[in-house]
Motif scaffolding. Structure first.
Motif, PDB file in Angstrom:
ATOM      1  N   LEU A   1     -29.525  35.014 -42.795  1.00 53.17           N
ATOM      2  CA  LEU A   1     -29.390  33.851 -43.679  1.00 53.17           C
ATOM      3  C   LEU A   1     -30.735  33.216 -43.955  1.00 53.17           C
ATOM      4  O   LEU A   1     -31.027  32.813 -45.098  1.00 53.17           O
ATOM      5  N   ALA A   2     -31.583  33.132 -42.938  1.00 53.14           N
ATOM      6  CA  ALA A   2     -32.914  32.549 -43.108  1.00 53.14           C
ATOM      7  C   ALA A   2     -33.747  33.377 -44.088  1.00 53.14           C
ATOM      8  O   ALA A   2     -34.425  32.834 -44.973  1.00 53.14           O
TER       9      ALA A   2
ATOM     10  N   VAL B   1     -32.267  32.864 -47.757  1.00 58.64           N
ATOM     11  CA  VAL B   1     -32.609  31.558 -48.326  1.00 58.64           C
ATOM     12  C   VAL B   1     -34.099  31.479 -48.651  1.00 58.64           C
ATOM     13  O   VAL B   1     -34.493  31.024 -49.737  1.00 58.64           O
TER      14      VAL B   1
ATOM     15  N   PHE C   1     -34.907  33.658 -51.651  1.00 56.23           N
ATOM     16  CA  PHE C   1     -34.342  33.048 -52.862  1.00 56.23           C
ATOM     17  C   PHE C   1     -35.285  31.986 -53.424  1.00 56.23           C
ATOM     18  O   PHE C   1     -35.637  32.001 -54.603  1.00 56.23           O
ATOM     19  N   PHE C   2     -35.718  31.080 -52.553  1.00 55.46           N
ATOM     20  CA  PHE C   2     -36.597  30.008 -53.017  1.00 55.46           C
ATOM     21  C   PHE C   2     -38.003  30.520 -53.326  1.00 55.46           C
ATOM     22  O   PHE C   2     -38.682  30.005 -54.223  1.00 55.46           O
TER      23      PHE C   2
END
Length: 250
Positions: free
Chosen positions: A38-39, A42, A45-46
């Motif tokens: 998940l880290a 995310v 993505f950013f």
């Protein structure tokens, strides 16, 4: 800030057992897979959004189309833009390396059954280990990219590729040696090379299995790669942990 004196290279004499390392790696991976995945998702993505915003602000949204992208790709293959692109890649890797180094701290915390969180992923940026991590990434990137470009120039791309793989393989343990073993930049390169060259076949087999395991994420619309890549981290961490352990691996 005082740091622990790194263990001498000659003390890294533990013999790696393929099955033992793989089992420990999988156990470690199960503890960090979801959180690390998940880290990574995310953050990526950013980061992509950030790069896109910068690109649009420089080029202009009205100038971005299929033809302009094709021209840009052709431009990247010409001199001196190939060298500019290599330099940009090295610099970007250096900036991201402390973040990636944080995953080794996460794996170490999971191995010791202590709590871990987002702070582990960004802790290197604010620690004394930032400069060694940045420096070792720069030196390795400079060596691999430089050799690749030089041999491309003289028409021996395959030689450049082989040397790049050898350097990357030999320096496999540099980051964990810095963030977990408090080694300096040069010492981490020397120590990693010494460790890998002592047991190259076993370590190579483990890395191949780790990469194949990570590639399984491609079958989940590529998004799965974010959750399978941490297995590579766990394997590299376990190799480091087994080799540097004060107790002999059974």
């Amino acid at each position: 800030m005082l740091t622990q004196k790194p263990t001498e290279t000659n003390n890294y004499n533990n013999i790696l057992d393929f099955e033992t390392v793989l089992n420990h790696s999988f156990a470690n991976y199960k503890k960090i897979a979801l959180y690390a995945g998940l880290a990574l998702f995310v953050f990526t993505f950013f980061f992509v959004i950030f790069l896109s915003a910068v690109s649009i602000s420089i080029v202009g949204a009205e100038n971005i189309n299929e033809r302009s992208m094709q021209n840009f790709q052709k431009l990247l293959l010409t001199k001196p833009y190939v060298w500019y692109y290599a330099g940009f890649s090295i610099f970007t890797s250096c900036l991201l390396s402390p973040f990636m180094a944080g995953f080794y701290k996460m794996a170490d915390a999971a191995e010791k059954d202590t709590s871990f969180g987002v702070s582990h992923l960004f802790s290197v940026y604010t620690s004394s280990q930032f400069i060694p991590v940045f420096s070792v990434t720069f030196l390795i990137g400079l060596a691999t990219n430089g050799l690749s470009l030089v041999f491309d120039e003289i028409g021996l791309s395959i030689i450049g590729l082989i040397l790049t793989i050898i350097i990357s393989f030999a320096t496999l343990l540099t980051i964990p040696l810095i963030v977990l073993g408090n080694c300096s930049t040069i010492e981490s390169i020397k120590t990693s090379t010494a460790i890998v060259m002592k047991q190259p076949i076993v370590i190579l087999m483990l890395i191949i299995v780790a990469i194949l395991g990570a590639l399984l994420g491609l079958f989940a619309f590529c998004i799965g790669m974010f959750f399978t890549y941490p297995f590579v981290i766990s394997v590299v961490y376990t190799i480091y942990n087994q080799v540097t352990s004060s107790e002999k691996t059974e």
